[in-house]
Design an enzyme around this catalytic site. Structure first.
Site, mmCIF file in Angstrom:
data_model
loop_
_atom_site.group_PDB
_atom_site.id
_atom_site.type_symbol
_atom_site.label_atom_id
_atom_site.label_comp_id
_atom_site.label_asym_id
_atom_site.label_seq_id
_atom_site.Cartn_x
_atom_site.Cartn_y
_atom_site.Cartn_z
ATOM 1 N N ARG A 89 -7.214 5.411 1.877
ATOM 2 C CA ARG A 89 -8.361 5.089 2.921
ATOM 3 C C ARG A 89 -7.967 5.913 3.981
ATOM 4 O O ARG A 89 -9.024 6.324 4.682
ATOM 5 C CB ARG A 89 -8.387 3.705 2.739
ATOM 6 N N ARG A 103 -13.157 -2.734 1.785
ATOM 7 C CA ARG A 103 -12.638 -2.250 3.005
ATOM 8 C C ARG A 103 -13.463 -1.426 3.821
ATOM 9 O O ARG A 103 -13.728 -0.152 3.669
ATOM 10 C CB ARG A 103 -11.197 -1.177 2.827
ATOM 11 N N LEU A 108 -17.539 -0.047 11.412
ATOM 12 C CA LEU A 108 -17.166 0.266 12.797
ATOM 13 C C LEU A 108 -16.712 1.588 13.129
ATOM 14 O O LEU A 108 -16.818 2.042 14.163
ATOM 15 C CB LEU A 108 -16.013 -0.782 13.004
ATOM 16 N N ASP A 148 0.449 -6.942 6.496
ATOM 17 C CA ASP A 148 1.160 -5.982 5.649
ATOM 18 C C ASP A 148 2.550 -6.772 5.343
ATOM 19 O O ASP A 148 3.261 -6.187 4.550
ATOM 20 C CB ASP A 148 1.448 -4.712 6.320
ATOM 21 N N ILE A 168 -6.802 -11.522 7.768
ATOM 22 C CA ILE A 168 -7.354 -9.984 7.924
ATOM 23 C C ILE A 168 -8.106 -9.840 6.553
ATOM 24 O O ILE A 168 -9.121 -9.229 6.385
ATOM 25 C CB ILE A 168 -6.256 -9.150 8.268
ATOM 26 N N ARG A 220 4.197 4.729 -2.230
ATOM 27 C CA ARG A 220 3.126 4.903 -1.104
ATOM 28 C C ARG A 220 3.703 4.812 0.228
ATOM 29 O O ARG A 220 3.333 5.499 1.154
ATOM 30 C CB ARG A 220 1.759 4.312 -1.352
HETATM 31 C C1 EPZ Z 1 -4.761 -0.471 8.906
HETATM 32 O O1 EPZ Z 1 -5.776 -0.544 7.998
HETATM 33 C C2 EPZ Z 1 -3.463 -0.349 7.983
HETATM 34 N N1 EPZ Z 1 -3.457 1.069 7.374
HETATM 35 C C3 EPZ Z 1 -3.299 -1.405 6.920
HETATM 36 O O2 EPZ Z 1 -2.266 -1.156 6.186
HETATM 37 C C4 EPZ Z 1 -3.125 -2.862 7.556
HETATM 38 O O3 EPZ Z 1 -3.282 -3.724 6.547
HETATM 39 C C5 EPZ Z 1 -4.356 -2.744 8.562
HETATM 40 O O4 EPZ Z 1 -4.478 -1.657 9.457
HETATM 41 C C6 EPZ Z 1 -4.400 -4.159 9.334
HETATM 42 O O5 EPZ Z 1 -3.410 -4.010 10.007
HETATM 43 C C7 EPZ Z 1 -3.088 2.150 8.054
HETATM 44 O O6 EPZ Z 1 -2.700 1.962 9.392
HETATM 45 C C8 EPZ Z 1 -3.058 3.389 7.462
HETATM 46 P P1 EPZ Z 1 -8.494 -2.387 10.033
HETATM 47 P P2 EPZ Z 1 -7.271 -0.424 8.282
HETATM 48 O O7 EPZ Z 1 -9.462 -1.536 10.198
HETATM 49 O O8 EPZ Z 1 -7.579 0.519 9.513
HETATM 50 C C9 EPZ Z 1 -12.370 -4.748 8.783
HETATM 51 C C10 EPZ Z 1 -0.402 -0.865 4.481
HETATM 52 O O9 EPZ Z 1 -0.044 -1.627 3.728
HETATM 53 N N2 EPZ Z 1 -13.099 -3.780 9.043
HETATM 54 O O10 EPZ Z 1 -7.644 -2.768 11.015
HETATM 55 O O11 EPZ Z 1 -8.089 0.037 7.328
HETATM 56 C C11 EPZ Z 1 -11.549 -4.873 7.640
HETATM 57 O O12 EPZ Z 1 -12.289 -5.219 6.481
HETATM 58 C C12 EPZ Z 1 -2.181 -0.785 5.042
HETATM 59 O O13 EPZ Z 1 0.405 -0.126 4.957
HETATM 60 C C13 EPZ Z 1 -14.360 -3.919 9.080
HETATM 61 O O14 EPZ Z 1 -14.864 -4.782 9.036
HETATM 62 O O15 EPZ Z 1 -7.390 -1.816 8.890
HETATM 63 C C14 EPZ Z 1 -10.393 -5.812 8.015
HETATM 64 O O16 EPZ Z 1 -10.721 -7.179 7.647
HETATM 65 C C15 EPZ Z 1 -2.661 -1.767 3.884
HETATM 66 N N3 EPZ Z 1 -15.283 -2.656 9.593
HETATM 67 C C16 EPZ Z 1 -10.100 -5.980 9.351
HETATM 68 O O17 EPZ Z 1 -11.259 -4.999 9.984
HETATM 69 C C17 EPZ Z 1 -14.394 -1.349 9.703
HETATM 70 O O18 EPZ Z 1 -15.085 -0.568 9.837
HETATM 71 C C18 EPZ Z 1 -8.816 -5.081 9.705
HETATM 72 O O19 EPZ Z 1 -9.216 -3.697 9.172
HETATM 73 C C19 EPZ Z 1 -12.978 -1.433 9.633
HETATM 74 C C20 EPZ Z 1 -12.490 -2.585 9.145
#
Ligand code: EPZ
Length: 422
Positions: A93, A122, A126, A306, A328, A398
């Site tokens: 992603r 996912r 935003l 995580d 989350i 990964r």
């Molecule tokens: C990052 O993912 C990490 N990945 C994830 O780690 C981690 O679980 C996550 O942040 C939360 O800490 C990387 O950094 C590559 P978010 P990301 O956007 O950026 C919602 C691992 O195991 N959201 O902070 O995709 C979403 O649904 C991985 O290393 C929206 O609603 O996470 C979630 O509920 C898994 N709209 C919350 O925000 C958006 O446009 C947090 O997601 C984006 C996100």
């Protein structure tokens, strides 16, 4: 396809060096698209996700090479494509991180929409809202994001959720936008701070780094950086601390950053582990009973989502009831049905896992569903009586560098074997 075969019941003891952060380097790599040049990112972990991002950047025209010593070489002087195809994005992603830099530097990007993943939807709304606020034209069709922008302009952007990914993409784009951007409710994870610091070293003007309000004054161009040092991986560090605690052993982590682990270290102490922090070395010993406790995941500096799966495995070794609430990703419990195969007593109510710990886990064959779920299964295998086989360890690869070798270093009875079982 590989699987792990694990003989449980031995305490883990010894020292390991924490690898560079996966989630930081995945944000640092696309930043090199913002200024054509030659870069070296030190302490890059040798992970499947890094290979996926490298292949994606190579498809854009970047020359990428990872040295055996963990130095990632990138040459971004001849970008020839602006498209991130589904074949890459479906694997990871974070491929969407090329959206911001391509838009900001080249005014165009065509990026496949990431699908969902094992622990739920996912969305990227935003990310897209941020790009549009900065003046990009975005349309989504046939599973692709088509984005164009003659010149991005600074804007005031508020994130409904402190999204790590959206903050990363907005940081890239705002750095080269005309004028000032104020970003509120920004994510403050250490990986975001690492990116902001890299951008500032490239000439970006960013204030409020480390806080949830970022002020970015766009500049006409950024300057490539010869060398960048990646930060340590706080999730990998937490995973090995929890592995040592679950097996009632002791571990010394070197080259860690304890400041990134406050919530986890606090909980480990609360349940009865003995911790000692000395600079970048974290030592943990856990030789008695541990007490159950409740945990709720939250954005940084809260308890990391995580680490939720690994923590459930640890609570299975604590006599009594504990509750782990996931805020989350409410459905991030793919590991629970597999842990039940080992005899774990876990109920899921809404987005809370209610763990009844204390029973002896029985080894069995289990299947990984996602990166951190697979880590929780490996840890459970180290605790369970008898033999546990963990299938589909490509999920694990990964985000964990040679986990079986690191666990062997700590005395774990674990081997990786090829298999056509999956
Ligand atoms: C990052 O993912 C990490 N990945 C994830 O780690 C981690 O679980 C996550 O942040 C939360 O800490 C990387 O950094 C590559 P978010 P990301 O956007 O950026 C919602 C691992 O195991 N959201 O902070 O995709 C979403 O649904 C991985 O290393 C929206 O609603 O996470 C979630 O509920 C898994 N709209 C919350 O925000 C958006 O446009 C947090 O997601 C984006 C996100």
């Amino acid at each position: 396809m590989d699987k792990f075969i694990i003989e449980g019941g031995r305490p883990l003891r010894g020292t390991i060096a924490v690898a560079g952060s996966k989630n930081a380097v995945l944000a640092l790599m696309p930043a090199t698209l913002l200024a054509p040049g030659v870069y070296r990112i030190r302490r890059t972990p040798n992970l499947r996700d890094v290979w996926t991002m490298s292949r994606l950047l190579a498809r854009l025209g970047v020359h990428v090479e990872l040295s055996p010593g963990g130095e990632l070489f990138l040459d971004t002087r001849s970008i020839s494509s602006f498209e991130a195809p589904y074949e890459h994005v479906k694997k990871m992603r974070a491929s969407i991180y090329v959206l911001g830099p391509l838009l900001a530097r080249y005014g165009r990007a065509r990026v496949s929409l990431p699908g969902g993943c094992a622990f739920g939807p996912r969305p990227v709304d935003l990310h897209l809202k941020g790009m549009e606020k900065l003046g990009a034209e975005i349309d989504v069709e046939h599973g692709y994001i088509n984005a164009r922008a003659d010149r991005l302009r600074g804007a005031t952007i508020h994130l409904d959720v402190p999204s790590v990914g959206a903050t990363v993409n907005i940081l890239y784009a705002a750095s080269l936008a005309e004028g000032e951007t104020i970003l509120t409710n920004a994510a403050i994870e250490p990986e975001v701070t690492a990116l902001a610091q890299m951008l500032v070293a490239m000439g970006a003007q960013i204030e409020g780094i480390g806080t949830s309000t970022l002020r970015i004054r766009g500049v006409p161009a950024l300057t490539p950086l010869e060398v960048i040092e990646n930060i340590p991986d706080r999730i990998e560090a937490a995973t090995y601390l929890i592995a040592a605690a679950a097996t009632r052993g002791s571990v010394r982590l070197v080259h860690a950053n304890p400041y990134h682990l406050g919530a986890v270290l606090d909980k480990l102490e609360e349940i009865g582990c003995t911790l000692d922090v000395d600079g970048s070395t974290i030592s943990l010993r856990c030789d008695g009973e541990i007490t159950p406790t409740n945990v709720t995941t939250a954005p940084y500096p809260g308890f990391p989502t995580d680490v939720q799966a690994q923590w459930i495995t640890l609570m299975l070794t604590a006599r009594g009831t504990s509750r782990i609430t996931e805020t989350i990703y409410p459905t991030r419990f793919g590991h629970v049905p597999e842990l039940r195969r080992l005899g774990a007593e876990i109920e899921i109510a809404d987005s809370t896992a209610i763990v009844t710990g204390g029973a002896t886990l029985q080894g069995a064959t289990v299947m990984s569903s996602d990166l951190r779920a697979s880590a929780s299964l490996v840890l459970a295998g180290l605790v369970a009586e008898g033999t546990t086989e963990v299938l589909r360890v490509y999920h694990l690869d990964r985000g964990y560098e040679r986990m079986e070798e690191r666990l062997q270093q700590l005395g774990g009875q674990i081997v990786r074997v090829p298999t056509d079982e999956y």
